[in-house]
Design a protein around this motif. Structure first.
Motif, PDB file in Angstrom:
ATOM      1  N   LEU A  24      43.465  36.025  30.252  1.00 46.44           N
ATOM      2  CA  LEU A  24      42.291  35.550  30.975  1.00 46.44           C
ATOM      3  C   LEU A  24      42.429  35.837  32.460  1.00 46.44           C
ATOM      4  N   THR A  25      41.385  36.407  33.038  1.00 46.84           N
ATOM      5  CA  THR A  25      41.320  36.602  34.490  1.00 46.84           C
ATOM      6  C   THR A  25      40.406  35.534  35.065  1.00 46.84           C
ATOM      7  N   ARG A  26      40.901  34.740  36.000  1.00 49.90           N
ATOM      8  CA  ARG A  26      40.161  33.602  36.513  1.00 49.90           C
ATOM      9  C   ARG A  26      39.522  33.836  37.879  1.00 49.90           C
ATOM     10  N   ALA A  27      39.773  34.951  38.518  1.00 43.32           N
ATOM     11  CA  ALA A  27      39.263  35.194  39.869  1.00 43.32           C
ATOM     12  C   ALA A  27      37.745  35.063  39.903  1.00 43.32           C
ATOM     13  N   THR A  28      37.238  34.297  40.859  1.00 41.59           N
ATOM     14  CA  THR A  28      35.804  34.083  40.975  1.00 41.59           C
ATOM     15  C   THR A  28      35.076  35.405  41.201  1.00 41.59           C
ATOM     16  N   GLY A  29      34.063  35.648  40.384  1.00 37.85           N
ATOM     17  CA  GLY A  29      33.307  36.887  40.468  1.00 37.85           C
ATOM     18  C   GLY A  29      33.880  38.001  39.627  1.00 37.85           C
ATOM     19  N   ALA A  30      35.117  37.821  39.127  1.00 36.20           N
ATOM     20  CA  ALA A  30      35.763  38.836  38.282  1.00 36.20           C
ATOM     21  C   ALA A  30      36.319  38.206  37.012  1.00 36.20           C
ATOM     22  N   GLU A  31      35.722  37.109  36.580  1.00 31.29           N
ATOM     23  CA  GLU A  31      36.185  36.429  35.381  1.00 31.29           C
ATOM     24  C   GLU A  31      36.086  37.361  34.180  1.00 31.29           C
TER      25      GLU A  31
END
Length: 213
Positions: free
Chosen positions: A42-49
């Motif tokens: 899972l990628t959690r970075a805001t705008g790059a979920e």
């Protein structure tokens, strides 16, 4: 995502925050508890979920506006809670699937309100396809209470609530029936539109229909 490598999936709901909450708080915890836990990250970075599979397939979150999907190539687009969306959500993803041989658009929702013009058009089209027996271009699935059915009878709930006993229990449904506005309960649980649920309070339906002829 696991059916084929390198698949690109986009998921949109009423807002990006709603889609983010679904991914982080609902899907990801279930994946981590499942036998598939080693197959996803899972990628959690805001705008790059994003949800990523070991075979290179990726699911991104999509803003449900007209320009969101342009410039991308998408194999599967899922529009959730369509009763709150408009036609711009579909316009955002259809061009992105144009070059994909097996591209699919899934539209999911319970019944809407009088403002749910986009979703009502999809429901009407799906019902028409089913009635005509057409087997290409569109698949339509609906679980809803029949017009005039006694939706307050718990014995009849399994007929139009496939999630009963799986993701929601009868006690919760009964509590909401007692505490919610009846018309809203019918929409949310019985999948009935306001006209089918008897929502013609100000002007009777037959009077309205006659006036339009």
């Amino acid at each position: 995502m696991l059916a084929a490598p390198g698949q690109t999936i986009v998921y949109a709901s009423t807002t990006r925050l709603a889609a983010r909450t679904k991914l982080f708080d609902k899907w990801w915890p279930r994946l981590r508890r499942s036998p598939l836990r080693e197959a996803f990250t899972l990628t959690r970075a805001t705008g790059a979920e994003a949800l990523r599979a070991v075979n290179g397939s990726t699911m991104y979150l999509l803003s449900a506006d007209e320009g969101a999907g342009h410039g991308e190539v998408v194999d599967l687009a899922v529009l959730d809670e369509c009763w709150r969306l408009d036609a711009s959500a579909e316009q955002a993803v259809r061009p992105a699937m144009a070059t994909r041989r097996n591209g699919q658009l899934w539209c999911l929702s319970t019944a809407g309100t009088e403002r749910s013009v986009f979703w009502r058009s999809k429901v009407d089209a799906g019902r028409t396809v089913a009635e005509l027996g057409l087997t290409e271009g569109m698949a339509y699935f609906e679980w809803s209470a029949a017009d005039g059915a006694d939706v307050t009878d718990p014995d009849g709930w399994p007929e139009f609530m496939p999630a009963l006993g799986v993701t929601i229990d009868a006690h919760t449904v009964a509590a909401d029936l007692a505490g919610m506005d009846e018309q809203e309960w019918r929409r949310a649980y019985a999948n009935q539109w306001p006209d089918a649920a008897g929502g013609w309070h100000a002007i009777p339906k037959d009077v309205w229909t006659a006036a339009r002829l």
